[in-house]
Design a protein around this motif. Sequence first.
Motif, short mmCIF file in Angstrom:
data_model
loop_
_atom_site.label_atom_id
_atom_site.label_comp_id
_atom_site.label_asym_id
_atom_site.label_seq_id
_atom_site.Cartn_x
_atom_site.Cartn_y
_atom_site.Cartn_z
N VAL A 1 48.60 -41.88 59.36
CA VAL A 1 47.49 -40.93 59.44
C VAL A 1 47.76 -39.81 60.46
O VAL A 1 47.18 -38.74 60.38
N PHE A 2 48.66 -40.05 61.39
CA PHE A 2 48.95 -39.06 62.43
C PHE A 2 50.12 -38.14 62.08
O PHE A 2 50.51 -37.31 62.90
N PHE B 1 50.15 -36.35 56.03
CA PHE B 1 48.92 -37.04 55.61
C PHE B 1 47.86 -36.05 55.12
O PHE B 1 47.19 -36.30 54.13
N ALA B 2 47.72 -34.93 55.80
CA ALA B 2 46.70 -33.94 55.43
C ALA B 2 46.94 -33.36 54.03
O ALA B 2 45.99 -32.90 53.39
N THR C 1 43.00 -39.40 46.19
CA THR C 1 43.30 -40.74 45.68
C THR C 1 44.27 -41.46 46.61
O THR C 1 44.10 -42.64 46.94
N ASP C 2 45.30 -40.74 47.05
CA ASP C 2 46.28 -41.34 47.94
C ASP C 2 45.68 -41.67 49.31
O ASP C 2 46.02 -42.69 49.92
N LYS C 3 44.79 -40.81 49.78
CA LYS C 3 44.11 -41.10 51.06
C LYS C 3 43.23 -42.35 50.92
O LYS C 3 43.17 -43.16 51.84
#
Length: 180
Positions: free
Chosen positions: A50-51, A55-56, A61-63
């Motif tokens: 997440v860092f 990630f952004a 769906t992947d998140k």
Amino acid sequence: MEAPGPPRLSRGRHETEEQRADRRWNELLQEVRVTQTGVQILFGFLLTVVFTSRFATLEQTDKTIYVVTVLLGAATTGALIGPVTLHRLVTGRRIKPQTVILASRLTVAGVFLLLATVTSALLLILRVAMHNSAVPWIVGGLVGWFVLCWFALPLWARHRYAADGSDAAGPTDADGPEGS
């Protein structure tokens, strides 16, 4: 009246209930140590994702798959650390046989949760890496492999060797997931 025959060999171990609980507890601890190491490595990597800047850019769906994977990893960690805290909190209460059974059940739950965590992590990683329709098939194949290795083979062996009478552990050692 039974005809005399060769003497029957004793099956199983000759140990008291407490000795059996001690042995089973030591075996369970060794199993949990192996599993915990893998879970700790997987969970540690999951926590760092997440860092990262990538990630952004993930699709929603992947998140979502990532969040589910982290939650499953946390639940797996809880289940596999549970036997240690259970033992610590009930030590000295003279309930070791019951503690071993409960800890064994927590460990089996942890392995099922580990299967779900690994499945979810594979789905996320392969979706991001491959972007194609083969991903569910690949993940499904790997899940099948894990189920075969982790559950089907042990259950087959338990059934196979108990069925032909060559169960060297004896009937009380093969009576459930907490046996051995």
